[in-house]
Design a protein around this motif. Structure first.
Motif, PDB file in Angstrom:
ATOM      1  N   THR A   9       0.818  -1.223   0.000  1.00 51.20           N
ATOM      2  CA  THR A   9       0.000   0.000   0.000  1.00 51.20           C
ATOM      3  C   THR A   9       0.844   1.262   0.000  1.00 51.20           C
ATOM      4  N   GLY A  10       2.145   1.121   0.241  1.00 49.37           N
ATOM      5  CA  GLY A  10       2.969   2.314   0.381  1.00 49.37           C
ATOM      6  C   GLY A  10       2.603   3.063   1.652  1.00 49.37           C
ATOM      7  N   SER A  11       3.171   4.262   1.821  1.00 50.77           N
ATOM      8  CA  SER A  11       2.884   5.075   3.004  1.00 50.77           C
ATOM      9  C   SER A  11       3.093   6.546   2.653  1.00 50.77           C
ATOM     10  N   ASN A  12       2.515   7.406   3.465  1.00 54.04           N
ATOM     11  CA  ASN A  12       2.729   8.858   3.372  1.00 54.04           C
ATOM     12  C   ASN A  12       2.211   9.491   2.087  1.00 54.04           C
ATOM     13  N   PHE A  13       1.176   8.891   1.471  1.00 48.55           N
ATOM     14  CA  PHE A  13       0.487   9.541   0.356  1.00 48.55           C
ATOM     15  C   PHE A  13      -0.939   9.002   0.294  1.00 48.55           C
ATOM     16  N   ASP A  14      -1.790   9.634  -0.506  1.00 43.48           N
ATOM     17  CA  ASP A  14      -3.205   9.284  -0.584  1.00 43.48           C
ATOM     18  C   ASP A  14      -3.421   8.113  -1.547  1.00 43.48           C
ATOM     19  N   ALA A  15      -3.182   6.919  -1.058  1.00 50.06           N
ATOM     20  CA  ALA A  15      -3.356   5.721  -1.888  1.00 50.06           C
ATOM     21  C   ALA A  15      -4.811   5.564  -2.306  1.00 50.06           C
ATOM     22  N   VAL A  16      -5.734   5.851  -1.398  1.00 49.54           N
ATOM     23  CA  VAL A  16      -7.166   5.706  -1.695  1.00 49.54           C
ATOM     24  C   VAL A  16      -7.541   6.596  -2.875  1.00 49.54           C
ATOM     25  N   GLY A  17      -7.106   7.851  -2.842  1.00 57.58           N
ATOM     26  CA  GLY A  17      -7.406   8.782  -3.927  1.00 57.58           C
ATOM     27  C   GLY A  17      -6.845   8.317  -5.256  1.00 57.58           C
ATOM     28  N   ARG A  18      -5.648   7.775  -5.232  1.00 55.70           N
ATOM     29  CA  ARG A  18      -5.013   7.320  -6.482  1.00 55.70           C
ATOM     30  C   ARG A  18      -5.712   6.083  -7.053  1.00 55.70           C
ATOM     31  N   ILE A  19      -6.209   5.207  -6.173  1.00 57.44           N
ATOM     32  CA  ILE A  19      -6.975   4.052  -6.655  1.00 57.44           C
ATOM     33  C   ILE A  19      -8.299   4.528  -7.249  1.00 57.44           C
ATOM     34  N   ARG A  20      -8.935   5.479  -6.574  1.00 58.38           N
ATOM     35  CA  ARG A  20     -10.233   5.988  -7.065  1.00 58.38           C
ATOM     36  C   ARG A  20     -10.071   6.723  -8.391  1.00 58.38           C
ATOM     37  N   GLU A  21      -8.938   7.383  -8.592  1.00 61.45           N
ATOM     38  CA  GLU A  21      -8.684   8.063  -9.871  1.00 61.45           C
ATOM     39  C   GLU A  21      -8.749   7.083 -11.037  1.00 61.45           C
TER      40      GLU A  21
END
Length: 192
Positions: free
Chosen positions: A29-41
């Motif tokens: 999932t990585g860390s320190n960034f908006d993973a949720v937003g990038r998946i939704r994009e």
């Protein structure tokens, strides 16, 4: 389709690979960034999270991804925080449209897994092997150079020289002769 959703992130993170297809999975999932937003994009409907290992830079976004998509997480060791389901050594795991073999590859961390699909000719190498023959650190807790070398050798013996893509935990994916990078890592790890 395989997309590194952490690409371009300036904060300290691992790569995080969205593998889209029949079973859409996020590998780390990585860390320190908006993973949720990038998946939704990407308009992706996430089915699961699969972990190469549980160092913080690979799982920092885990809780937010689980909460946003209502998914469970798969990894080698269910005693590790956040790992809901165990993946055994040599178990088959579906990532996207292909079946991958999970390879238990300790040396960087005890719960480290690599995932290889001969049909797709793709290896997810986590923090075991990197571009240009670099290899995972062994100076952290659970690090063991001898076991790391054995794990690299196991991966080399499992993949074939026609390997098309190697997706790594940090830095760029390797799409030009990744088998050579696997061999180089084995040699370099022996010398260090």
């Amino acid at each position: 389709m395989i997309t590194n959703i952490a690409r371009g992130v300036q904060a300290f993170t691992s790569n995080a690979f969205l593998v889209e297809g029949e079973r859409t999975v996020l590998v780390d999932t990585g860390s320190n960034f908006d993973a949720v937003g990038r998946i939704r994009e990407r308009d992706a409907e996430l089915d699961a999270v699969v972990l190469t290992h549980t160092h913080h830079d690979h799982v920092g976004n885990l809780q937010s991804v689980e909460d946003a998509f209502g998914v469970e997480t798969w990894g080698f060791d269910t005693d590790q925080p956040g790992v809901d389901n165990a993946i055994a050594d040599e178990e088959t795991v579906r990532l996207g449209d292909h079946a991958y073999t999970a390879l238990h590859t300790p040396g960087h961390k005890n719960d480290h897994l690599c995932f290889y699909s001969s049909a797709a000719s793709v290896l997810f190498a986590g923090d075991l092997i990197f571009q240009n023959g670099s290899f995972g650190r062994t100076d952290l807790e659970e690090g063991d150079r001898r076991r790391l070398v054995e794990s690299i050798d196991r991966v080399r013996d499992t993949v074939d020289e026609h390997l098309a893509e190697m997706h790594v935990g940090h830095g760029p994916s390797v799409t030009t002769d990744p088998y050579q990078d696997v061999e180089l890592a084995g040699r370099a790890a022996r010398m260090g």
